[in-house]
Design a protein around this motif. Structure first.
Motif, PDB file in Angstrom:
ATOM      1  N   ALA A   1      77.596  37.204 -15.976  1.00 38.58           N
ATOM      2  CA  ALA A   1      76.297  37.892 -15.900  1.00 38.58           C
ATOM      3  C   ALA A   1      76.163  38.940 -16.997  1.00 38.58           C
ATOM      4  CB  ALA A   1      76.111  38.536 -14.526  1.00 38.58           C
TER       5      ALA A   1
ATOM      6  N   ASP B   1      81.340  37.758 -11.342  1.00 38.21           N
ATOM      7  CA  ASP B   1      81.027  39.017 -12.027  1.00 38.21           C
ATOM      8  C   ASP B   1      80.978  40.121 -10.980  1.00 38.21           C
ATOM      9  OD1 ASP B   1      79.662  41.088 -13.663  1.00 38.21           O
ATOM     10  OD2 ASP B   1      79.296  39.416 -15.046  1.00 38.21           O
TER      11      ASP B   1
ATOM     12  N   LEU C   1      79.449  42.878 -11.679  1.00 41.26           N
ATOM     13  CA  LEU C   1      78.212  43.561 -12.072  1.00 41.26           C
ATOM     14  C   LEU C   1      78.439  45.033 -12.448  1.00 41.26           C
ATOM     15  CD1 LEU C   1      75.654  41.896  -9.617  1.00 41.26           C
ATOM     16  CD2 LEU C   1      76.309  41.204 -11.929  1.00 41.26           C
TER      17      LEU C   1
ATOM     18  N   GLY D   1      77.641  43.727 -16.191  1.00 42.96           N
ATOM     19  CA  GLY D   1      76.750  42.565 -16.116  1.00 42.96           C
ATOM     20  C   GLY D   1      75.501  42.892 -15.308  1.00 42.96           C
ATOM     21  N   ARG D   2      74.439  42.057 -15.470  1.00 37.80           N
ATOM     22  CA  ARG D   2      73.192  42.301 -14.737  1.00 37.80           C
ATOM     23  C   ARG D   2      72.683  40.985 -14.169  1.00 37.80           C
ATOM     24  NH1 ARG D   2      68.784  44.134 -17.608  1.00 37.80           N
ATOM     25  NH2 ARG D   2      69.411  42.665 -19.251  1.00 37.80           N
ATOM     26  N   LYS D   3      72.338  41.020 -12.886  1.00 35.25           N
ATOM     27  CA  LYS D   3      71.794  39.845 -12.217  1.00 35.25           C
ATOM     28  C   LYS D   3      70.632  39.262 -13.008  1.00 35.25           C
ATOM     29  CE  LYS D   3      71.965  39.531  -7.178  1.00 35.25           C
ATOM     30  NZ  LYS D   3      71.379  40.103  -5.951  1.00 35.25           N
TER      31      LYS D   3
ATOM     32  N   ARG E   1      79.699  37.573  -6.507  1.00 38.41           N
ATOM     33  CA  ARG E   1      79.991  38.972  -6.839  1.00 38.41           C
ATOM     34  C   ARG E   1      81.443  39.232  -6.479  1.00 38.41           C
ATOM     35  NH1 ARG E   1      76.906  44.193  -6.919  1.00 38.41           N
ATOM     36  NH2 ARG E   1      74.976  43.043  -6.530  1.00 38.41           N
TER      37      ARG E   1
END
Lengths: 335, 335
Positions: free
Chosen positions: A23, A45, A47, A50-52, A68
């Motif tokens: 992500a 990920d 996050l 990272g970004r959805k 996640r």
């Protein structure tokens, strides 16, 4: 017969591919390419960086799944290939919790190598040009052992990645695992974190926000900038090819920070001011890949020049900074 | 009043000291000194290369305790100081399971740093001259960043120790932990493993067994040899002093392998033959500590010359190889 049928059921058309850090900036572009060619892609990920939003456009696709999960903890999955990208990659992020950065690089890589061994998957480590440190050889070839400070503030990333390379080769030598190692040089493009302190994202965000471009030191230190689609192509060729590496993946076009500022001015705002600031500790003076090996063994070289790639990134940054209506998440220009 | 009395009960006269790897060659000599000065000493050792025989003479002492434990797993103890020595240190041993070597160096050090942070103990890491790799500077000062191959067969030890140094400094910077880092150069003395492939133990064992002394390469590569009591004195001064380090602890007296063979011949058997063999990969060409920093800041320098220290080791090796009646485990000559 029943067993044969059952095994037949396990056969799939496309490959099953795990992308850790999928992500993130580079990971999400890689995922786009893999999904496009028909693979089943699992993203793991946590996050942290990272970004959805970077992968949300795949959420309705049965061939895509996002978990996640932090690679510092083990995970069991069944795949054919593992692209191991998970690790904060900008100084702002990896210095935030240096011990966690080392755990991610060492324990995270251990977990993914253990998984690869268990399921017989091919494993690709995304290492970094940072393994060369502040290099005494220029440009850097893969046989150069580097000049890295073991006890400095950047060492959590540099030494962590060097140890991740060691682990990867030890699994290859000891467990016969199929491994690949890429050493990634500076990369830019859409979906880059806006405030990660890296020079390209800094300059672009500053120019768009009408702030002065901050140059550290005298601005004569050099970097080489690779557009993200070139890198993704290199990673996939490396994974599919017959050579272990390590391979430098980067654009050998060399720019001083002042030259880069000029390109950003030309692209965004000719009136953007430049402001000089004191340099940070351990910042390498120059970095430029020798890509002879990748050219010869992978048939790969970057195609997108900085003046062509930068506008594609600017479009994406403009949308995200000013909140334009058009979604920036499907930005795949230039690929 | 009751609380005050309870806390008073917790006060002890001597220090409580943990020595990981305390049943090993260097560790057991350190334990002897700590016990002799009245400290309460806990040894944690998995006995992979350590030997119970090295510390058995303390078994009746209430101020001594040995725990069979691998530092790759966490452990909770209450001590004032942690000497962290646990890791196989000879190529034969650390190459045996390279992944385990990295785990020991990285996860083991993480566990011990976590313990030190939790209980407010001072932490000393025994690092190594191997962090300099095949050095391009000679002699090596502590500010030299080294020349280490990240993907070679020795890297599990070299990169593992470099990352252990990084972790130690990250805990110091991030958690204000009191840390000390020693970079140990070649050390010899009684209780050294007999067949660990290190040049001093090799030559001594070979000469005693009437086998030829095996010299790798042309025999002109150099090493510096420090007697174990000198090292132990340096480690204790570092732990008790005010400076973090890293400090080189080694004997700057430089010998070629052929010169060392000559000293062994003079000490054991003038008729011992020398046999040349092909050099191993990644073997550093020269290694010699610059100990200016340790001299100035710790008031330390080695006192035992090779020709004085070697006979003490030979006595111990003779007993162990030929099984003489006198126990070799209390060998503390020269301390």
């Amino acid at each position: 017969m029943l067993v044969a049928a059952a095994i037949f059921c396990l056969k799939r058309k496309g490959l099953r591919v795990l992308v850790t850090g999928g992500a993130g900036f580079v990971g999400s572009h890689l995922v786009d390419r893999l999904v496009a060619r028909g693979d089943s892609v699992i993203v793991v990920d946590n996050l942290f960086t990272g970004r959805k939003e970077n992968v949300m456009h795949h959420f309705g696709n049965p061939n895509f799944e996002m978990i996640r999960h932090d690679v510092v903890e083990p995970i069991l999955l069944e795949v054919d290939q593992i692209y191991h990208l998970a690790c904060p990659a900008s100084p702002v992020h990896y210095k935030y919790n240096p011990v966690k950065t080392i755990k991610t690089n060492v324990v995270g890589t251990l977990n993914m190598l253990g998984l690869a061994k268990r399921i017989g998957a091919r494993f690709l480590l995304t290492s970094t040009s940072e393994v060369y440190g502040d290099p005494l050889q220029h440009p850097q070839v893969e046989t150069y052992w580097g000049n890295v400070n073991p006890i400095g503030v950047r060492s959590c990333y540099d030494e962590g990645k060097r140890t991740a390379e060691t682990l990867t080769m030890d699994y290859h030598r000891g467990a016969n695992l199929e491994v690949r190692i890429a050493r990634i040089f500076n990369t830019y493009g859409p979906r880059m974190c806006i405030d990660d302190g890296r020079v390209v994202s800094n300059f672009v965000a500053q120019a768009l926000r009408k702030e002065p471009l901050t140059v550290y030191g005298d601005g004569k230190q050099t970097r080489s900038f690779q557009y993200v689609s070139d890198l993704v192509e290199g990673l996939m060729r490396l994974m599919e090819g017959d050579h272990i590496g390590p391979f430098n993946l980067g654009n050998p076009g060399e720019f001083t920070m002042l030259e880069l500022a000029k390109v950003v001015q030309d692209t965004i705002d000719p009136n953007a001011r430049i402001e000089f600031r004191e340099n940070t500790q351990d910042d390498p003076h120059k970095r430029k890949p020798d890509i002879t090996k990748a050219k010869e063994q992978l048939g790969w070289e970057p195609k997108i020049a900085l003046r062509d790639g930068l506008p594609l990134m600017v479009t994406d940054f403009r949308k995200r900074i000013f909140g334009d209506q058009d979604s920036a998440t499907t930005a795949t220009e230039g690929q």
